[in-house]
Design a protein around this motif. Structure first.
Motif, PDB file in Angstrom:
ATOM      1  N   PRO A   2      14.599  13.676  12.505  1.00  0.00           N
ATOM      2  CA  PRO A   2      14.886  12.579  11.593  1.00  0.00           C
ATOM      3  C   PRO A   2      13.936  12.589  10.392  1.00  0.00           C
ATOM      4  N   THR A   3      14.437  12.107   9.275  1.00  0.00           N
ATOM      5  CA  THR A   3      13.633  12.003   8.068  1.00  0.00           C
ATOM      6  C   THR A   3      12.691  10.807   8.198  1.00  0.00           C
ATOM      7  N   PRO A   4      11.411  10.996   7.889  1.00  0.00           N
ATOM      8  CA  PRO A   4      10.488   9.861   7.969  1.00  0.00           C
ATOM      9  C   PRO A   4      10.903   8.775   6.975  1.00  0.00           C
ATOM     10  N   PRO A   5      10.649   7.515   7.315  1.00  0.00           N
ATOM     11  CA  PRO A   5      11.009   6.428   6.397  1.00  0.00           C
ATOM     12  C   PRO A   5      10.164   6.477   5.128  1.00  0.00           C
ATOM     13  N   LEU A   6      10.688   5.918   4.066  1.00  0.00           N
ATOM     14  CA  LEU A   6       9.939   5.834   2.820  1.00  0.00           C
ATOM     15  C   LEU A   6       8.910   4.718   2.925  1.00  0.00           C
ATOM     16  N   ARG A   7       7.765   4.934   2.315  1.00  0.00           N
ATOM     17  CA  ARG A   7       6.714   3.907   2.284  1.00  0.00           C
ATOM     18  C   ARG A   7       6.720   3.248   0.910  1.00  0.00           C
ATOM     19  N   LEU A   8       6.810   1.930   0.891  1.00  0.00           N
ATOM     20  CA  LEU A   8       6.685   1.179  -0.345  1.00  0.00           C
ATOM     21  C   LEU A   8       5.217   1.229  -0.772  1.00  0.00           C
ATOM     22  N   LEU A   9       4.976   1.715  -1.972  1.00  0.00           N
ATOM     23  CA  LEU A   9       3.607   1.862  -2.456  1.00  0.00           C
ATOM     24  C   LEU A   9       3.130   0.591  -3.143  1.00  0.00           C
ATOM     25  N   PRO A  10       1.817   0.394  -3.228  1.00  0.00           N
ATOM     26  CA  PRO A  10       1.282  -0.847  -3.796  1.00  0.00           C
ATOM     27  C   PRO A  10       1.222  -0.871  -5.323  1.00  0.00           C
ATOM     28  N   TRP A  11       2.052  -0.110  -5.967  1.00  0.00           N
ATOM     29  CA  TRP A  11       2.150  -0.133  -7.429  1.00  0.00           C
ATOM     30  C   TRP A  11       3.599   0.057  -7.833  1.00  0.00           C
ATOM     31  N   SER A  12       3.877  -0.221  -9.100  1.00  0.00           N
ATOM     32  CA  SER A  12       5.237  -0.119  -9.639  1.00  0.00           C
ATOM     33  C   SER A  12       5.273   0.904 -10.754  1.00  0.00           C
ATOM     34  N   THR A  13       6.482   1.267 -11.153  1.00  0.00           N
ATOM     35  CA  THR A  13       6.649   2.136 -12.314  1.00  0.00           C
ATOM     36  C   THR A  13       6.305   1.327 -13.566  1.00  0.00           C
ATOM     37  N   PRO A  14       6.132   1.981 -14.699  1.00  0.00           N
ATOM     38  CA  PRO A  14       5.891   1.234 -15.939  1.00  0.00           C
ATOM     39  C   PRO A  14       7.016   0.238 -16.264  1.00  0.00           C
ATOM     40  N   GLU A  15       8.200   0.494 -15.736  1.00  0.00           N
ATOM     41  CA  GLU A  15       9.333  -0.406 -15.963  1.00  0.00           C
ATOM     42  C   GLU A  15       9.370  -1.548 -14.942  1.00  0.00           C
ATOM     43  N   GLY A  16       8.413  -1.563 -14.015  1.00  0.00           N
ATOM     44  CA  GLY A  16       8.341  -2.626 -13.019  1.00  0.00           C
ATOM     45  C   GLY A  16       9.149  -2.365 -11.761  1.00  0.00           C
ATOM     46  N   LYS A  17       9.658  -1.158 -11.604  1.00  0.00           N
ATOM     47  CA  LYS A  17      10.439  -0.827 -10.406  1.00  0.00           C
ATOM     48  C   LYS A  17       9.507  -0.361  -9.285  1.00  0.00           C
ATOM     49  N   PRO A  18       9.904  -0.592  -8.028  1.00  0.00           N
ATOM     50  CA  PRO A  18       9.049  -0.177  -6.911  1.00  0.00           C
ATOM     51  C   PRO A  18       8.933   1.343  -6.797  1.00  0.00           C
ATOM     52  N   CYS A  19       7.806   1.785  -6.292  1.00  0.00           N
ATOM     53  CA  CYS A  19       7.567   3.208  -6.028  1.00  0.00           C
ATOM     54  C   CYS A  19       7.546   3.418  -4.520  1.00  0.00           C
ATOM     55  N   TYR A  20       8.079   4.532  -4.089  1.00  0.00           N
ATOM     56  CA  TYR A  20       8.128   4.866  -2.666  1.00  0.00           C
ATOM     57  C   TYR A  20       7.539   6.252  -2.447  1.00  0.00           C
ATOM     58  N   LEU A  21       7.011   6.452  -1.255  1.00  0.00           N
ATOM     59  CA  LEU A  21       6.446   7.739  -0.863  1.00  0.00           C
ATOM     60  C   LEU A  21       7.207   8.268   0.335  1.00  0.00           C
ATOM     61  N   SER A  22       7.589   9.520   0.254  1.00  0.00           N
ATOM     62  CA  SER A  22       8.208  10.205   1.381  1.00  0.00           C
ATOM     63  C   SER A  22       7.222  11.265   1.866  1.00  0.00           C
ATOM     64  N   THR A  23       6.718  11.053   3.079  1.00  0.00           N
ATOM     65  CA  THR A  23       5.777  12.006   3.650  1.00  0.00           C
ATOM     66  C   THR A  23       5.869  11.939   5.165  1.00  0.00           C
TER      67      THR A  23
END
Length: 99
Positions: A2-23
């Motif tokens: 299975p693919t690991p879940p994405l982690r919501l990161l504690p910062w946003s893009t310059p446009e204010g959208k959420p950033c996620y990490l796949s690891t």
């Protein structure tokens, strides 16, 4: 596998959208950076809370001080809610690293 879940990161893009990490490792360089930033945000939130309480307890505090405290408290609350969501998602997915 299975693919690991994405982690919501504690910062946003310059446009204010959420950033996620796949690891597949909670010990990756970016995961550790996110952990460090979350810890700093939690510490900052505690300081903002103490400062806001002091302003509210001061009957002579003017509108400017109260407004500043409210702005900072709102920013800290947004950070803390993002951390709670991120950690809650990881706990729900069975990731023991987020505890």
């Amino acid at each position: 596998m299975p693919t690991p879940p994405l982690r919501l990161l504690p910062w946003s893009t310059p446009e204010g959208k959420p950033c996620y990490l796949s690891t597949d490792s909670g010990q990756s360089r970016l995961s550790r950076l996110a952990d460090d930033i979350e810890a700093a945000q939690l510490d900052s939130g505690e300081q903002v809370l103490a400062g806001s309480r002091a302003v509210l307890a001061d009957r002579k505090a003017g509108e400017r001080a109260v407004r500043f405290a409210l702005v900072r408290a709102t920013e800290a609350l947004a950070d803390l809610l993002r951390i709670a969501v991120s950690r809650g998602e990881r706990v729900a997915d069975g990731d023991s690293r987020s505890r």
